[in-house]
Design a protein around this motif. Sequence first.
Motif, PDB file in Angstrom:
ATOM      1  N   TYR A  84      91.483  39.245  32.615  1.00 17.45           N
ATOM      2  CA  TYR A  84      90.079  39.194  32.166  1.00 17.45           C
ATOM      3  C   TYR A  84      90.007  38.906  30.675  1.00 17.45           C
ATOM      4  CZ  TYR A  84      91.684  44.070  32.714  1.00 17.45           C
ATOM      5  OH  TYR A  84      92.448  45.211  32.781  1.00 17.45           O
ATOM      6  N   GLU A  85      90.925  38.078  30.210  1.00 21.43           N
ATOM      7  CA  GLU A  85      90.963  37.655  28.823  1.00 21.43           C
ATOM      8  C   GLU A  85      89.611  37.111  28.372  1.00 21.43           C
ATOM      9  OE1 GLU A  85      92.622  37.031  25.103  1.00 21.43           O
ATOM     10  OE2 GLU A  85      93.596  37.953  26.834  1.00 21.43           O
ATOM     11  N   SER A  86      89.150  37.572  27.214  1.00 22.24           N
ATOM     12  CA  SER A  86      87.927  37.142  26.525  1.00 22.24           C
ATOM     13  C   SER A  86      86.643  37.703  27.126  1.00 22.24           C
ATOM     14  CB  SER A  86      87.821  35.610  26.440  1.00 22.24           C
ATOM     15  OG  SER A  86      87.412  35.032  27.657  1.00 22.24           O
ATOM     16  N   VAL A  87      86.721  38.458  28.217  1.00 24.60           N
ATOM     17  CA  VAL A  87      85.528  39.106  28.769  1.00 24.60           C
ATOM     18  C   VAL A  87      85.479  40.536  28.213  1.00 24.60           C
ATOM     19  CG1 VAL A  87      84.268  39.776  30.836  1.00 24.60           C
ATOM     20  CG2 VAL A  87      85.742  37.749  30.877  1.00 24.60           C
ATOM     21  N   PRO A  88      84.393  40.934  27.532  1.00 18.91           N
ATOM     22  CA  PRO A  88      84.345  42.248  26.879  1.00 18.91           C
ATOM     23  C   PRO A  88      84.072  43.384  27.863  1.00 18.91           C
ATOM     24  CG  PRO A  88      82.283  41.098  26.493  1.00 18.91           C
ATOM     25  CD  PRO A  88      83.184  40.129  27.223  1.00 18.91           C
ATOM     26  N   ALA A  97      87.898  45.368  38.108  1.00 16.82           N
ATOM     27  CA  ALA A  97      88.617  44.090  38.155  1.00 16.82           C
ATOM     28  C   ALA A  97      90.053  44.278  38.646  1.00 16.82           C
ATOM     29  CB  ALA A  97      88.611  43.435  36.781  1.00 16.82           C
ATOM     30  N   ASP A  98      90.671  45.377  38.235  1.00 19.51           N
ATOM     31  CA  ASP A  98      92.055  45.635  38.639  1.00 19.51           C
ATOM     32  C   ASP A  98      92.172  45.958  40.131  1.00 19.51           C
ATOM     33  OD1 ASP A  98      93.034  45.199  36.106  1.00 19.51           O
ATOM     34  OD2 ASP A  98      92.977  47.316  35.516  1.00 19.51           O
ATOM     35  N   ASN A  99      91.054  46.267  40.762  1.00 22.06           N
ATOM     36  CA  ASN A  99      91.068  46.591  42.194  1.00 22.06           C
ATOM     37  C   ASN A  99      90.456  45.478  43.058  1.00 22.06           C
ATOM     38  OD1 ASN A  99      91.987  49.584  42.731  1.00 22.06           O
ATOM     39  ND2 ASN A  99      90.833  49.631  40.814  1.00 22.06           N
ATOM     40  N   TRP A 100      90.361  44.284  42.494  1.00 18.43           N
ATOM     41  CA  TRP A 100      89.806  43.144  43.234  1.00 18.43           C
ATOM     42  C   TRP A 100      90.596  42.913  44.521  1.00 18.43           C
ATOM     43  CZ3 TRP A 100      92.166  37.898  42.912  1.00 18.43           C
ATOM     44  CH2 TRP A 100      91.423  36.935  43.641  1.00 18.43           C
ATOM     45  N   ASP A 101      89.864  42.741  45.623  1.00 24.35           N
ATOM     46  CA  ASP A 101      90.481  42.508  46.923  1.00 24.35           C
ATOM     47  C   ASP A 101      89.686  41.427  47.651  1.00 24.35           C
ATOM     48  OD1 ASP A 101      91.542  42.511  49.459  1.00 24.35           O
ATOM     49  OD2 ASP A 101      91.435  44.685  49.751  1.00 24.35           O
ATOM     50  N   PRO A 102      90.099  40.170  47.566  1.00 22.98           N
ATOM     51  CA  PRO A 102      89.343  39.092  48.218  1.00 22.98           C
ATOM     52  C   PRO A 102      89.265  39.247  49.729  1.00 22.98           C
ATOM     53  CG  PRO A 102      91.464  38.291  47.433  1.00 22.98           C
ATOM     54  CD  PRO A 102      91.291  39.653  46.867  1.00 22.98           C
ATOM     55  N   CYS A 112      80.446  35.202  48.355  1.00 18.60           N
ATOM     56  CA  CYS A 112      79.644  34.518  47.324  1.00 18.60           C
ATOM     57  C   CYS A 112      79.559  35.301  46.017  1.00 18.60           C
ATOM     58  CB  CYS A 112      78.238  34.246  47.847  1.00 18.60           C
ATOM     59  SG  CYS A 112      78.135  32.923  49.074  1.00 18.60           S
ATOM     60  N   LYS A 113      80.379  36.334  45.861  1.00 18.27           N
ATOM     61  CA  LYS A 113      80.283  37.155  44.650  1.00 18.27           C
ATOM     62  C   LYS A 113      80.498  36.356  43.363  1.00 18.27           C
ATOM     63  CE  LYS A 113      80.989  41.999  45.764  1.00 18.27           C
ATOM     64  NZ  LYS A 113      81.796  43.197  45.462  1.00 18.27           N
ATOM     65  N   ALA A 114      81.297  35.310  43.412  1.00 19.58           N
ATOM     66  CA  ALA A 114      81.544  34.496  42.220  1.00 19.58           C
ATOM     67  C   ALA A 114      80.562  33.337  42.101  1.00 19.58           C
ATOM     68  CB  ALA A 114      82.973  33.966  42.237  1.00 19.58           C
ATOM     69  N   TYR A 115      79.543  33.304  42.968  1.00 17.79           N
ATOM     70  CA  TYR A 115      78.555  32.217  42.967  1.00 17.79           C
ATOM     71  C   TYR A 115      77.154  32.736  42.670  1.00 17.79           C
ATOM     72  CZ  TYR A 115      82.324  29.640  45.323  1.00 17.79           C
ATOM     73  OH  TYR A 115      83.525  29.043  45.641  1.00 17.79           O
ATOM     74  N   GLY A 203      87.441  38.777  40.429  1.00 15.99           N
ATOM     75  CA  GLY A 203      86.899  40.123  40.508  1.00 15.99           C
ATOM     76  C   GLY A 203      86.381  40.721  39.220  1.00 15.99           C
ATOM     77  N   VAL A 204      86.241  39.932  38.141  1.00 11.97           N
ATOM     78  CA  VAL A 204      85.681  40.440  36.887  1.00 11.97           C
ATOM     79  C   VAL A 204      84.187  40.702  37.126  1.00 11.97           C
ATOM     80  CG1 VAL A 204      85.274  39.964  34.464  1.00 11.97           C
ATOM     81  CG2 VAL A 204      87.380  39.157  35.554  1.00 11.97           C
ATOM     82  N   PRO A 205      83.732  41.949  37.069  1.00 12.17           N
ATOM     83  CA  PRO A 205      82.428  42.279  37.653  1.00 12.17           C
ATOM     84  C   PRO A 205      81.234  42.171  36.710  1.00 12.17           C
ATOM     85  CG  PRO A 205      83.506  44.283  36.965  1.00 12.17           C
ATOM     86  CD  PRO A 205      84.461  43.157  36.627  1.00 12.17           C
TER      87      PRO A 205
END
Length: 267
Positions: A84-88, A97-102, A112-115, A203-205
């Motif tokens: 998640y570089e550059s995301v504050p 984000a560390d528990n992202w499970d597609p 559609c979470k990324a859309y 998964g960066v929320p």
Amino acid sequence: MTARMRITTWLPVAVAMLHFLPVLASGQVAVPGISPAPNQEDRGGFRTPNTPKAAAPEDLTGYWVSLVTEDWIYRMITPAKGDYESVPLNAEGKRVADNWDPSKDEADGNSCKAYGAAAVMRVPGRLHITWENDSTLRIDTDAGTQTRLLHFGGQPPPAGEPQWQGYSSAEWQVFGDGRNPPRGGYLKAETTRMRPGYLRKNGVPYSGDGILTEYFTRVIEPNADSYLIVTSVVNDPKYLIAPFTTSTHFKKIPDASGWRTTPCKAR
């Protein structure tokens, strides 16, 4: 990196910076969705268009294709979990984000979470921008087959369940002091009531409390090439310690050639 790649990388960014300088110098005037009736004169003696469509200082309609000029590794491929570089992100955002499970997203019908509204403009693909009616601008994306509606007029969001694209309130920002006919401007949109989703596909929320503010600017080059620059600012007290800002570039294309709707993908 080839010379062509270098030019593709810096040109839209430089154009964007140059285009915003007059705005900062001269200030802006908001054009709300409700304007005087046809032929009604304002206090300066000028006739004012009576609909947001008629009042548009720039024509954003047409087909546009993404120019991936930065963050290539985060946009063209799905980054690794935990990148998640550059995301504050705050501590809770990093934990999510560390528990992202597609696989879980797919099983839950959340591909559609990324859309969602806060991320869909970053997904490489094509846009088709049209007027749904005189006070609603419509943006269709072929990636994820999403439809965004930007509502002019200042009405509050309707009741109901949050949606991937949320509810967007829009207004024109025009150059000058409002006493002369607009010479140009840009579109500002604020989106709330978003269904929780991802700022990046890994998964960066962002949460349902997030607020997305966007600025849509059109730039026309001397050779008549037309670019659309979308500056997005996400504020989210649940997952971010500071606003997350991106600038996304599109080039206008003459028609629907290459338009290919695709479903949301969780991976």
